[in-house]
Motif scaffolding. Sequence first.
Motif, PDB file in Angstrom:
ATOM      1  N   ILE A  79       8.836  -6.309   7.106  1.00 11.19           N
ATOM      2  CA  ILE A  79       7.649  -5.510   6.792  1.00 11.19           C
ATOM      3  C   ILE A  79       7.943  -4.086   7.245  1.00 11.19           C
ATOM      4  O   ILE A  79       8.389  -3.860   8.378  1.00 11.19           O
ATOM      5  CB  ILE A  79       6.405  -6.049   7.517  1.00 11.19           C
ATOM      6  CG1 ILE A  79       6.019  -7.415   6.963  1.00 11.19           C
ATOM      7  CG2 ILE A  79       5.241  -5.075   7.365  1.00 11.19           C
ATOM      8  CD1 ILE A  79       5.494  -7.389   5.549  1.00 11.19           C
ATOM      9  N   LEU A  80       7.707  -3.110   6.355  1.00  8.70           N
ATOM     10  CA  LEU A  80       7.994  -1.710   6.649  1.00  8.70           C
ATOM     11  C   LEU A  80       6.692  -0.908   6.748  1.00  8.70           C
ATOM     12  O   LEU A  80       5.730  -1.174   6.014  1.00  8.70           O
ATOM     13  CB  LEU A  80       8.860  -1.097   5.543  1.00  8.70           C
ATOM     14  CG  LEU A  80      10.170  -1.814   5.205  1.00  8.70           C
ATOM     15  CD1 LEU A  80      10.895  -1.046   4.101  1.00  8.70           C
ATOM     16  CD2 LEU A  80      11.050  -1.958   6.432  1.00  8.70           C
ATOM     17  N   TYR A  81       6.708   0.083   7.636  1.00  3.11           N
ATOM     18  CA  TYR A  81       5.569   0.991   7.760  1.00  3.11           C
ATOM     19  C   TYR A  81       6.032   2.421   7.567  1.00  3.11           C
ATOM     20  O   TYR A  81       6.960   2.883   8.241  1.00  3.11           O
ATOM     21  CB  TYR A  81       4.897   0.844   9.124  1.00  3.11           C
ATOM     22  CG  TYR A  81       3.752   1.812   9.313  1.00  3.11           C
ATOM     23  CD1 TYR A  81       2.571   1.663   8.579  1.00  3.11           C
ATOM     24  CD2 TYR A  81       3.855   2.894  10.188  1.00  3.11           C
ATOM     25  CE1 TYR A  81       1.520   2.553   8.725  1.00  3.11           C
ATOM     26  CE2 TYR A  81       2.804   3.793  10.341  1.00  3.11           C
ATOM     27  CZ  TYR A  81       1.643   3.617   9.605  1.00  3.11           C
ATOM     28  OH  TYR A  81       0.611   4.524   9.743  1.00  3.11           O
ATOM     29  N   TYR A  82       5.392   3.126   6.633  1.00  3.28           N
ATOM     30  CA  TYR A  82       5.670   4.531   6.334  1.00  3.28           C
ATOM     31  C   TYR A  82       4.507   5.376   6.867  1.00  3.28           C
ATOM     32  O   TYR A  82       3.401   5.301   6.323  1.00  3.28           O
ATOM     33  CB  TYR A  82       5.797   4.748   4.829  1.00  3.28           C
ATOM     34  CG  TYR A  82       6.977   4.079   4.176  1.00  3.28           C
ATOM     35  CD1 TYR A  82       8.126   4.797   3.859  1.00  3.28           C
ATOM     36  CD2 TYR A  82       6.945   2.726   3.861  1.00  3.28           C
ATOM     37  CE1 TYR A  82       9.208   4.194   3.243  1.00  3.28           C
ATOM     38  CE2 TYR A  82       8.022   2.106   3.253  1.00  3.28           C
ATOM     39  CZ  TYR A  82       9.153   2.844   2.937  1.00  3.28           C
ATOM     40  OH  TYR A  82      10.221   2.232   2.342  1.00  3.28           O
ATOM     41  N   PRO A  83       4.713   6.193   7.904  1.00  2.00           N
ATOM     42  CA  PRO A  83       3.595   6.934   8.500  1.00  2.00           C
ATOM     43  C   PRO A  83       3.192   8.191   7.743  1.00  2.00           C
ATOM     44  O   PRO A  83       2.065   8.674   7.910  1.00  2.00           O
ATOM     45  CB  PRO A  83       4.129   7.297   9.887  1.00  2.00           C
ATOM     46  CG  PRO A  83       5.612   7.398   9.698  1.00  2.00           C
ATOM     47  CD  PRO A  83       5.949   6.337   8.691  1.00  2.00           C
ATOM     48  N   TYR A  87      10.539   5.626   8.031  1.00  2.65           N
ATOM     49  CA  TYR A  87       9.830   4.354   8.156  1.00  2.65           C
ATOM     50  C   TYR A  87      10.444   3.522   9.271  1.00  2.65           C
ATOM     51  O   TYR A  87      11.564   3.767   9.728  1.00  2.65           O
ATOM     52  CB  TYR A  87       9.847   3.580   6.834  1.00  2.65           C
ATOM     53  CG  TYR A  87      11.219   3.235   6.303  1.00  2.65           C
ATOM     54  CD1 TYR A  87      11.886   2.061   6.697  1.00  2.65           C
ATOM     55  CD2 TYR A  87      11.862   4.057   5.375  1.00  2.65           C
ATOM     56  CE1 TYR A  87      13.133   1.745   6.195  1.00  2.65           C
ATOM     57  CE2 TYR A  87      13.104   3.747   4.868  1.00  2.65           C
ATOM     58  CZ  TYR A  87      13.749   2.581   5.282  1.00  2.65           C
ATOM     59  OH  TYR A  87      14.995   2.272   4.778  1.00  2.65           O
ATOM     60  N   GLY A  89      10.561  -0.818  10.604  1.00  5.50           N
ATOM     61  CA  GLY A  89      10.272  -2.157  10.118  1.00  5.50           C
ATOM     62  C   GLY A  89      10.732  -3.230  11.076  1.00  5.50           C
ATOM     63  O   GLY A  89      11.535  -2.987  11.993  1.00  5.50           O
ATOM     64  N   HIS A 121       1.503   2.925   2.517  1.00  4.55           N
ATOM     65  CA  HIS A 121       2.094   2.992   3.847  1.00  4.55           C
ATOM     66  C   HIS A 121       2.823   1.710   4.274  1.00  4.55           C
ATOM     67  O   HIS A 121       3.564   1.734   5.255  1.00  4.55           O
ATOM     68  CB  HIS A 121       1.020   3.311   4.900  1.00  4.55           C
ATOM     69  CG  HIS A 121       0.441   4.678   4.784  1.00  4.55           C
ATOM     70  ND1 HIS A 121       1.114   5.816   5.192  1.00  4.55           N
ATOM     71  CD2 HIS A 121      -0.752   5.099   4.290  1.00  4.55           C
ATOM     72  CE1 HIS A 121       0.358   6.876   4.962  1.00  4.55           C
ATOM     73  NE2 HIS A 121      -0.770   6.473   4.408  1.00  4.55           N
ATOM     74  N   VAL A 122       2.601   0.625   3.587  1.00  8.35           N
ATOM     75  CA  VAL A 122       3.166  -0.663   4.004  1.00  8.35           C
ATOM     76  C   VAL A 122       3.919  -1.295   2.844  1.00  8.35           C
ATOM     77  O   VAL A 122       3.412  -1.356   1.711  1.00  8.35           O
ATOM     78  CB  VAL A 122       2.058  -1.623   4.491  1.00  8.35           C
ATOM     79  CG1 VAL A 122       2.660  -2.983   4.865  1.00  8.35           C
ATOM     80  CG2 VAL A 122       1.317  -1.032   5.681  1.00  8.35           C
ATOM     81  N   THR A 166       0.880  -1.169   0.000  1.00  7.74           N
ATOM     82  CA  THR A 166       0.000   0.000   0.000  1.00  7.74           C
ATOM     83  C   THR A 166       0.919   1.221   0.000  1.00  7.74           C
ATOM     84  O   THR A 166       2.147   1.085  -0.026  1.00  7.74           O
ATOM     85  CB  THR A 166      -0.919   0.043   1.249  1.00  7.74           C
ATOM     86  OG1 THR A 166      -0.127   0.388   2.401  1.00  7.74           O
ATOM     87  CG2 THR A 166      -1.603  -1.302   1.482  1.00  7.74           C
TER      88      THR A 166
END
Length: 228
Positions: free
Chosen positions: A122-126, A136, A138, A79-80, A77
Motif C-alpha cells: 500500500i502506497l501513500y502519496y502526500p 511516496y 509504502g 493519495h493512496v 484515491t
Amino acid sequence: MRTTLLSASLLAMALVTPFAQAHQAGDIIVRAGAITVDPQEQSSDIWVGALNSNVVGTKASLNSDTQLGLNFAYMLTSHVGIELLAATPFTHDVGVKGMPGPFAGLNGKLGELKQLPPTLSILYYPMDSGSAFQPYAGAGINYTWFFDDKLTSEAENKGFSGLDMEDSWGLAAQVGMDYMLSDNLMINGQVRYIDIDTTGTTSFGGQKVKVDVEVDPWVYMVGLGYKF
C-alpha cells in the motif's frame, strides 16, 4: 532578445508544469527499470551433521544481482495506491566462509540459486495531485520463492550433494518518487527493505549441513513509468 526568450521559456515551463497532472483515483501505473537486490545477509553458524554441531565462526553468503524490475500500481484515491512488485528472476551465488583447519577447502562458492520476490504494498502519496513531483512511502508483504538451487561441480567433487533454500514470507517497506514528464510519462526511483529469512540445506559426506540466513536485502530501482 536573449533575456526576452529566456523569460518566455521560463514562463512557458511555469505554465506547463502544473498541467502535468499526477495520480488520480482509478489510474493504472506501469513502471519498468533496472532493479538491484543487495543482500545484507546475517547467517547462523553452519551446522554440520558429520560433527553433530555448529562450526563456530562459519557463515553463508549471497551476492547481489540486477534484473529488469516491473511495478504495477492502481490508485485507490489521489493519495493512496496499491502496488505489485515483479521482476525477472534474480541469480545469487551461495558461498561458505570461515570453515577452519581441515575443512578450509570447503570455503568459497558452494552453488547458486534463483529467486523471485513478488511484493504487494500500500502506497501513500502526500503531495497534492497537481504536483509534478510525487514522493511516496509504502509498506506491504513479500513472498520470496527460491528455485533452481544447484551446487557447483567443484562443490560436488568435494563431497557435497543437493542444495535447497526454503521460501520466505516477510514484511517490506519502501520510499520512492515519481516525477511527471507529461500527463502520462514519468521517471521513477525507489528504495525498499525486505525481510527475507530462509534456511539452506545441503549434505556433505552423506550428512546434512544447514544454515539459517537472514537475507534482508536493500532493493533499488530506477526506471520509467506510464500512467493509463
